[in-house]
Design a protein around this motif. Structure first.
Motif, mmCIF file in Angstrom:
data_model
loop_
_atom_site.group_PDB
_atom_site.id
_atom_site.type_symbol
_atom_site.label_atom_id
_atom_site.label_comp_id
_atom_site.label_asym_id
_atom_site.label_seq_id
_atom_site.Cartn_x
_atom_site.Cartn_y
_atom_site.Cartn_z
ATOM 1 N N MET A 46 0.816 -1.209 0.000
ATOM 2 C CA MET A 46 0.000 0.000 0.000
ATOM 3 C C MET A 46 0.856 1.268 0.000
ATOM 4 O O MET A 46 1.856 1.357 0.703
ATOM 5 N N VAL A 47 0.475 2.223 -0.823
ATOM 6 C CA VAL A 47 1.056 3.566 -0.837
ATOM 7 C C VAL A 47 -0.104 4.551 -0.914
ATOM 8 O O VAL A 47 -0.962 4.405 -1.792
ATOM 9 N N PRO A 48 -0.184 5.522 0.023
ATOM 10 C CA PRO A 48 0.758 5.788 1.111
ATOM 11 C C PRO A 48 0.719 4.703 2.184
ATOM 12 O O PRO A 48 -0.315 4.063 2.393
ATOM 13 N N ILE A 49 1.841 4.535 2.858
ATOM 14 C CA ILE A 49 1.954 3.414 3.785
ATOM 15 C C ILE A 49 1.057 3.574 5.004
ATOM 16 O O ILE A 49 0.737 2.584 5.662
ATOM 17 N N ILE A 50 0.618 4.788 5.304
ATOM 18 C CA ILE A 50 -0.269 4.989 6.447
ATOM 19 C C ILE A 50 -1.582 4.236 6.259
ATOM 20 O O ILE A 50 -2.283 3.928 7.231
ATOM 21 N N ASP A 51 -1.926 3.888 4.998
ATOM 22 C CA ASP A 51 -3.182 3.194 4.709
ATOM 23 C C ASP A 51 -3.042 1.678 4.710
ATOM 24 O O ASP A 51 -3.996 0.969 4.386
ATOM 25 N N HIS A 228 9.531 2.661 -8.189
ATOM 26 C CA HIS A 228 8.450 1.855 -8.752
ATOM 27 C C HIS A 228 8.928 0.462 -9.160
ATOM 28 O O HIS A 228 8.106 -0.392 -9.504
ATOM 29 N N ALA A 229 10.235 0.233 -9.140
ATOM 30 C CA ALA A 229 10.789 -1.089 -9.469
ATOM 31 C C ALA A 229 11.938 -1.381 -8.507
ATOM 32 O O ALA A 229 13.093 -1.488 -8.907
ATOM 33 N N ALA A 351 11.063 7.851 -0.926
ATOM 34 C CA ALA A 351 10.580 8.715 -2.005
ATOM 35 C C ALA A 351 11.678 9.611 -2.556
ATOM 36 O O ALA A 351 11.502 10.256 -3.590
ATOM 37 N N HIS A 352 12.827 9.678 -1.845
ATOM 38 C CA HIS A 352 13.987 10.480 -2.251
ATOM 39 C C HIS A 352 13.705 11.977 -2.219
ATOM 40 O O HIS A 352 14.330 12.750 -2.948
ATOM 41 N N GLU A 363 2.963 9.017 -6.697
ATOM 42 C CA GLU A 363 3.370 10.007 -7.695
ATOM 43 C C GLU A 363 4.416 10.985 -7.155
ATOM 44 O O GLU A 363 5.040 11.721 -7.931
ATOM 45 N N GLU A 364 4.622 10.999 -5.846
ATOM 46 C CA GLU A 364 5.644 11.859 -5.255
ATOM 47 C C GLU A 364 7.017 11.197 -5.237
ATOM 48 O O GLU A 364 8.023 11.859 -4.974
ATOM 49 N N GLN A 365 7.083 9.894 -5.491
ATOM 50 C CA GLN A 365 8.358 9.185 -5.486
ATOM 51 C C GLN A 365 9.148 9.517 -6.746
ATOM 52 O O GLN A 365 8.592 9.541 -7.849
#
Length: 393
Positions: A46-51, A228-229, A351-352, A363-365
């Motif tokens: 899951m992303v965001p991980i809080i979910d 993403h990979a 996310a760097h 999409e922020e990563q």
């Protein structure tokens, strides 16, 4: 006991990287216990991980993720080991996620301890598809624990054996007066003539050195990290990761085939000099034993979440202490150090970005390039004794 004493380092986080499967599982289990039901469902992808635990995650899960730095939240929950005045007995598994914290606890308390080829639970003898056999089993632990209680409560005057008993993979059991045992340090420096030490088929080498200078010769080794990979990988379990080492987002450095057996006992340290185009990135170091058949079994690792802050593009120096291990590396095998920027789902994705949080969305990563400018590894080496023929051979 088989746990870390620090709720932050070596428990919830490792070098600043969130120990993601554990954080999810533990929070889900606690949430289930609170509601008198089985663990709540969770999703480590899951992303965001809080979910990951649903729309209404437990309060403590939110708190863990809201404090990614070792701040006052963790300090308030950290025990005072100096206040412990009673004898202690501990158990450590080489493949337990809490092994670093347990080793620190043993050292701080001067505890008696057994270190074996086990995970956290159950204490099985099969890891990475390899059977360690009866010799690697915990069958002697109950008697050792009862003898400890007899001494601690004054029911026995029998002198104790050396307080630390540890299992050397590919050899068998040894005893020591302390952990880590007395050892001498041997050091290797990472070399790459052309900067193409990417994958196990690159030109990365480890050259044994005398001195303090670690340099990657030739051009820097560029490790491109794509969130993403990510590099796939779970917790360390003596698994063969040779296929993963085919990836071009891993820097691999190998020694020559050893001319004689080498016994490592303790926590290896990795020193790295990096430069990155992003303010934050991870560096995951793994130490593998490469057999003549080219299998590469991971024996120890550690993660470090690195922040360049406003010094993006400048050199930064890091030292990473790997998890404790004891292994006999056979003559004809070699040692491999890998350096990568991700290991998922073992650790949460970086996310760097400077503003990364548990609420960061996919999409922020962004992609990061980590240039490895220098690297080296120091191994704690103990005397080589005649091997007993461990089932892990």
């Amino acid at each position: 006991m088989m746990c870390a004493s620090d709720p932050y380092e070596g428990w919830t986080y490792e070098g600043g990287a969130l120990r993601w499967p554990f954080a999810c599982f533990w929070a889900a289990q606690l949430a289930g216990q609170d509601a008198h039901r089985p663990p709540v469902p969770y999703d480590t992808s899951m992303v965001p991980i809080i979910d990951a635990l649903g729309a209404d995650p437990p309060r403590w899960f939110q708190e863990w993720l809201a404090h990614p730095e070792d701040d006052g939240y963790w300090t308030a929950r950290r025990p005072d080991l100096q206040a412990i005045e009673v004898p202690a007995f501990s158990v450590l598994g080489w493949f337990d996620d809490f092994s670093s914290g347990t080793a620190q606890l043993v050292g701080s308390l001067g505890a008696e301890a057994w270190f074996g080829p086990w995970s956290h639970m159950p204490w099985g003898t099969v890891h990475g598809g390899i059977e360690f056999g009866v010799d690697g089993s915990p069958s002697g632990l109950p008697a050792a624990l009862l003898a400890f209680f007899d001494r601690a409560f004054g029911r026995s005057q029998a002198a104790s054996k050396p307080p630390v008993r540890y299992f050397v993979i590919n050899e068998g059991w040894r005893e020591a007066e302390q952990w880590p045992p007395l050892a001498h340090t041997r050091r290797w420096s990472a070399l790459s003539e052309s900067g193409s030490a990417l994958s196990r088929w690159g030109d990365g080498r480890l050259l044994e050195i005398i001195g303090e200078e670690d340099r990657v010769l030739g051009a820097p080794v560029p490790v491109v990290v794509e969130p993403h990979a990510p590099v796939p990988g779970g917790p360390i379990d003596y698994q063969d990761e040779s296929a993963i080492h085919d990836r071009r987002d891993l820097a691999c450095f190998d020694t020559e085939a050893l001319g004689e057996d080498l016994v490592i006992a303790g926590s290896p340290t990795v020193r790295v000099v990096t430069r990155s185009d992003r303010p934050r990135h991870d560096l995951i170091a793994t130490l593998c034993v490469v057999a003549p058949d080219l299998s590469a079994r991971v024996v120890t690792s550690y993660a470090q979440r690195m922040s360049h802050g406003k010094q993006v593009g400048t050199e930064r120096h890091w030292e990473i202490t790997l998890r404790p291990i004891a292994v006999r590396v056979r003559a004809g095998s070699s040692i491999r150090l890998t350096l990568g920027g991700s290991r998922f789902p073992c650790y949460d994705l970086n996310a760097h970005t400077e503003t990364q949080s548990a609420h960061s969305r996919r999409e922020e990563q962004v992609v990061a390039t980590i240039e490895i400018l220098a690297a080296g590894i120091a191994l704690p080496v103990v005397d080589t004794l005649p091997a007993s023929g461990s089932a892990a051979d």
